[in-house]
Design a protein around this motif. Sequence first.
Motif, PDB file in Angstrom:
ATOM      1  N   TYR A   1       0.794  -1.218  -0.049  1.00  0.00           N
ATOM      2  CA  TYR A   1      -0.046  -0.183   0.027  1.00  0.00           C
ATOM      3  C   TYR A   1       0.766   1.254   0.086  1.00  0.00           C
ATOM      4  O   TYR A   1       0.737   2.193  -0.714  1.00  0.00           O
ATOM      5  CB  TYR A   1      -0.820   0.035   1.118  1.00  0.00           C
ATOM      6  N   LEU A   2       1.900   1.392   0.804  1.00  0.00           N
ATOM      7  CA  LEU A   2       2.794   2.277   0.888  1.00  0.00           C
ATOM      8  C   LEU A   2       3.599   2.707  -0.357  1.00  0.00           C
ATOM      9  O   LEU A   2       3.808   3.675  -0.929  1.00  0.00           O
ATOM     10  CB  LEU A   2       3.671   2.268   2.052  1.00  0.00           C
ATOM     11  N   SER A   3       3.982   1.301  -0.960  1.00  0.00           N
ATOM     12  CA  SER A   3       4.595   1.407  -2.340  1.00  0.00           C
ATOM     13  C   SER A   3       3.703   2.106  -3.499  1.00  0.00           C
ATOM     14  O   SER A   3       4.071   2.884  -4.208  1.00  0.00           O
ATOM     15  CB  SER A   3       5.014   0.256  -2.708  1.00  0.00           C
TER      16      SER A   3
ATOM     17  N   ARG B   1       2.342   6.962  -6.701  1.00  0.00           N
ATOM     18  CA  ARG B   1       1.483   7.867  -7.479  1.00  0.00           C
ATOM     19  C   ARG B   1       2.057   9.233  -7.066  1.00  0.00           C
ATOM     20  O   ARG B   1       1.801  10.176  -8.009  1.00  0.00           O
ATOM     21  CB  ARG B   1      -0.012   7.963  -6.500  1.00  0.00           C
ATOM     22  N   VAL B   2       2.704   9.376  -6.207  1.00  0.00           N
ATOM     23  CA  VAL B   2       3.396  10.942  -5.831  1.00  0.00           C
ATOM     24  C   VAL B   2       4.497  11.049  -6.908  1.00  0.00           C
ATOM     25  O   VAL B   2       4.459  12.208  -7.723  1.00  0.00           O
ATOM     26  CB  VAL B   2       3.735  11.164  -4.453  1.00  0.00           C
ATOM     27  N   ARG B   3       5.101  10.236  -7.129  1.00  0.00           N
ATOM     28  CA  ARG B   3       6.225  10.157  -8.104  1.00  0.00           C
ATOM     29  C   ARG B   3       5.918  10.069  -9.570  1.00  0.00           C
ATOM     30  O   ARG B   3       6.459  10.890 -10.255  1.00  0.00           O
ATOM     31  CB  ARG B   3       7.317   8.627  -7.716  1.00  0.00           C
ATOM     32  N   ALA B   4       4.967   9.333  -9.962  1.00  0.00           N
ATOM     33  CA  ALA B   4       4.245   9.585 -11.180  1.00  0.00           C
ATOM     34  C   ALA B   4       3.876  10.992 -11.585  1.00  0.00           C
ATOM     35  O   ALA B   4       3.902  11.586 -12.753  1.00  0.00           O
ATOM     36  CB  ALA B   4       3.321   8.527 -11.348  1.00  0.00           C
ATOM     37  N   TRP B   5       3.332  11.536 -10.401  1.00  0.00           N
ATOM     38  CA  TRP B   5       2.545  12.810 -10.465  1.00  0.00           C
ATOM     39  C   TRP B   5       3.665  14.031 -10.969  1.00  0.00           C
ATOM     40  O   TRP B   5       3.466  14.639 -11.886  1.00  0.00           O
ATOM     41  CB  TRP B   5       1.623  13.503  -9.225  1.00  0.00           C
ATOM     42  N   ARG B   6       4.687  13.791  -9.861  1.00  0.00           N
ATOM     43  CA  ARG B   6       5.980  14.641 -10.282  1.00  0.00           C
ATOM     44  C   ARG B   6       6.471  14.507 -11.777  1.00  0.00           C
ATOM     45  O   ARG B   6       6.722  15.487 -12.429  1.00  0.00           O
ATOM     46  CB  ARG B   6       6.952  14.417  -9.276  1.00  0.00           C
ATOM     47  N   SER B   7       6.434  13.311 -11.882  1.00  0.00           N
ATOM     48  CA  SER B   7       7.167  13.120 -13.423  1.00  0.00           C
ATOM     49  C   SER B   7       6.400  13.561 -14.783  1.00  0.00           C
ATOM     50  O   SER B   7       6.820  14.330 -15.323  1.00  0.00           O
ATOM     51  CB  SER B   7       7.142  11.725 -13.635  1.00  0.00           C
ATOM     52  N   GLN B   8       4.955  13.488 -14.471  1.00  0.00           N
ATOM     53  CA  GLN B   8       4.012  13.974 -15.595  1.00  0.00           C
ATOM     54  C   GLN B   8       3.846  15.544 -15.572  1.00  0.00           C
ATOM     55  O   GLN B   8       3.511  16.166 -16.668  1.00  0.00           O
ATOM     56  CB  GLN B   8       2.467  13.522 -15.112  1.00  0.00           C
ATOM     57  N   HIS B   9       4.168  16.317 -14.342  1.00  0.00           N
ATOM     58  CA  HIS B   9       4.091  17.608 -14.229  1.00  0.00           C
ATOM     59  C   HIS B   9       5.654  18.253 -14.210  1.00  0.00           C
ATOM     60  O   HIS B   9       5.609  19.572 -13.956  1.00  0.00           O
ATOM     61  CB  HIS B   9       3.160  18.133 -13.088  1.00  0.00           C
ATOM     62  N   GLY B  10       6.521  17.610 -14.455  1.00  0.00           N
ATOM     63  CA  GLY B  10       7.964  18.058 -14.430  1.00  0.00           C
ATOM     64  C   GLY B  10       8.482  18.914 -13.368  1.00  0.00           C
ATOM     65  O   GLY B  10       9.165  19.824 -13.391  1.00  0.00           O
ATOM     66  N   MET B  11       7.877  18.461 -11.972  1.00  0.00           N
ATOM     67  CA  MET B  11       8.282  19.190 -10.701  1.00  0.00           C
ATOM     68  C   MET B  11       9.170  18.417 -10.181  1.00  0.00           C
ATOM     69  O   MET B  11       9.203  17.116 -10.007  1.00  0.00           O
ATOM     70  CB  MET B  11       7.030  19.253  -9.824  1.00  0.00           C
ATOM     71  N   THR B  12      10.109  19.061  -9.692  1.00  0.00           N
ATOM     72  CA  THR B  12      11.237  18.494  -8.750  1.00  0.00           C
ATOM     73  C   THR B  12      10.706  18.098  -7.466  1.00  0.00           C
ATOM     74  O   THR B  12       9.694  18.833  -6.894  1.00  0.00           O
ATOM     75  CB  THR B  12      12.329  19.134  -8.704  1.00  0.00           C
ATOM     76  N   ARG B  13      11.437  17.265  -6.763  1.00  0.00           N
ATOM     77  CA  ARG B  13      10.821  17.053  -5.166  1.00  0.00           C
ATOM     78  C   ARG B  13      11.322  18.278  -4.426  1.00  0.00           C
ATOM     79  O   ARG B  13      10.332  18.534  -3.586  1.00  0.00           O
ATOM     80  CB  ARG B  13      11.934  15.842  -4.977  1.00  0.00           C
ATOM     81  N   LYS B  14      12.365  19.021  -4.782  1.00  0.00           N
ATOM     82  CA  LYS B  14      12.510  20.445  -4.036  1.00  0.00           C
ATOM     83  C   LYS B  14      11.346  21.131  -4.217  1.00  0.00           C
ATOM     84  O   LYS B  14      10.800  21.883  -3.300  1.00  0.00           O
ATOM     85  CB  LYS B  14      13.610  20.983  -4.652  1.00  0.00           C
TER      86      LYS B  14
ATOM     87  N   LEU C   1       8.439   8.927   1.361  1.00  0.00           N
ATOM     88  CA  LEU C   1       7.105   8.671   0.913  1.00  0.00           C
ATOM     89  C   LEU C   1       7.118   8.333  -0.416  1.00  0.00           C
ATOM     90  O   LEU C   1       6.394   6.878  -0.785  1.00  0.00           O
ATOM     91  CB  LEU C   1       6.542  10.078   0.751  1.00  0.00           C
ATOM     92  N   GLU C   2       8.095   8.606  -1.351  1.00  0.00           N
ATOM     93  CA  GLU C   2       7.920   8.105  -2.828  1.00  0.00           C
ATOM     94  C   GLU C   2       8.689   6.669  -2.789  1.00  0.00           C
ATOM     95  O   GLU C   2       8.510   6.039  -3.941  1.00  0.00           O
ATOM     96  CB  GLU C   2       8.988   8.995  -3.903  1.00  0.00           C
ATOM     97  N   ALA C   3       9.718   6.467  -1.861  1.00  0.00           N
ATOM     98  CA  ALA C   3      10.245   5.032  -1.821  1.00  0.00           C
ATOM     99  C   ALA C   3       9.594   3.946  -1.125  1.00  0.00           C
ATOM    100  O   ALA C   3       9.736   2.749  -1.084  1.00  0.00           O
ATOM    101  CB  ALA C   3      11.473   5.039  -1.060  1.00  0.00           C
ATOM    102  N   GLY C   4       8.174   4.527  -0.817  1.00  0.00           N
ATOM    103  CA  GLY C   4       7.372   3.499  -0.064  1.00  0.00           C
ATOM    104  C   GLY C   4       7.822   3.150   1.335  1.00  0.00           C
ATOM    105  O   GLY C   4       7.345   2.283   2.083  1.00  0.00           O
ATOM    106  N   GLU C   5       8.563   4.151   2.039  1.00  0.00           N
ATOM    107  CA  GLU C   5       9.076   3.939   3.253  1.00  0.00           C
ATOM    108  C   GLU C   5       8.586   4.956   4.277  1.00  0.00           C
ATOM    109  O   GLU C   5       8.833   4.934   5.636  1.00  0.00           O
ATOM    110  CB  GLU C   5      10.693   3.989   3.339  1.00  0.00           C
ATOM    111  N   GLY C   6       7.501   5.879   3.644  1.00  0.00           N
ATOM    112  CA  GLY C   6       7.101   7.018   4.664  1.00  0.00           C
ATOM    113  C   GLY C   6       5.845   6.596   5.234  1.00  0.00           C
ATOM    114  O   GLY C   6       4.813   6.651   4.604  1.00  0.00           O
ATOM    115  N   ASN C   7       5.734   6.307   6.311  1.00  0.00           N
ATOM    116  CA  ASN C   7       4.324   6.087   7.294  1.00  0.00           C
ATOM    117  C   ASN C   7       3.832   7.556   7.460  1.00  0.00           C
ATOM    118  O   ASN C   7       3.746   7.965   8.703  1.00  0.00           O
ATOM    119  CB  ASN C   7       4.386   5.227   8.423  1.00  0.00           C
ATOM    120  N   ILE C   8       3.399   8.093   6.443  1.00  0.00           N
ATOM    121  CA  ILE C   8       3.010   9.641   6.600  1.00  0.00           C
ATOM    122  C   ILE C   8       1.849   9.908   7.283  1.00  0.00           C
ATOM    123  O   ILE C   8       0.880   9.314   7.224  1.00  0.00           O
ATOM    124  CB  ILE C   8       3.054  10.205   5.301  1.00  0.00           C
ATOM    125  N   SER C   9       1.641  11.108   8.112  1.00  0.00           N
ATOM    126  CA  SER C   9       0.615  11.499   8.840  1.00  0.00           C
ATOM    127  C   SER C   9      -0.597  11.840   7.804  1.00  0.00           C
ATOM    128  O   SER C   9      -0.085  12.299   6.726  1.00  0.00           O
ATOM    129  CB  SER C   9       0.896  12.221   9.951  1.00  0.00           C
TER     130      SER C   9
END
Length: 250
Positions: free
Chosen positions: A13-15, A20-33, A49-57
């Motif tokens: 699930y986290l993966s 989804r976040v990584r794909a959105w950035r790629s599609q919109h040309g936005m850097t992580r910064k 989060l993008e690596a599937g390791e972030g148990n984000i609140s």
Amino acid sequence: MAANLSHDLETEYLSQLGARVRAWRSQHGMTRKALSAACGVSERYLAQLEAGEGNISVLLLRKVARAMSVPVEELVREQAPSAKCIALLGLRGAGKSTLGAKLAESLKLPFVELDREVEKEAGAALGEVFAMYGQEAFRRFERRALERVLGQHERAVIATGGSLVNDPGTYKLLLERCVCVWLKASPEEHMNRVIAQGDMRPFKGRSAALDEIKKLLDDRNRLYSRANATVDTSGKTLKQAFNELRSALT
């Protein structure tokens, strides 16, 4: 055992959330910064989060979703396993065979090259099919081959022929029965890859092969864009293109 299964499901699930976040950035040309600055969440946290390791609140995830202008429920939706075949579209040199075989291996699914199935139907090599029977007969063999493959496999990865999209009936069947992904590349990339393969079919004997590729892309762009997803493989390594293909399917 139940605990291990629960952990595996949480990890998957986290993966999916990170993809989804990584794909959105790629599609919109936005850097992580840039996304970090827009949402107020640290780059380190976004990387986890993008690596599937972030148990984000929930509150931090809402900040990320707002910065992406995406409903938070779109990010956190459960991903049901697809019961469909995956079909890869595009001109020769887009990476359908290479990426398709790698995708099938990773998903533990059969890999099918539709052109090889057409040859089985016709009892002849692809070039001979056109020479002996003509285009209309080829389309019939192609339709028959696709119907057979879909009947034999509930799930599989299928690399389609580049011109399949030109046949309305066969393409309609493909769109209805498969998750379709257009592997897109620049004309120059297509040309270089075809040359590297050592096979200039169907451009052999044409002095303006690059112009022909450009024309084919122009003619088929509208058809290819009907696919469920698009992955641009131009200028990308095999690993990068494969990761984007996996992300497009989550």
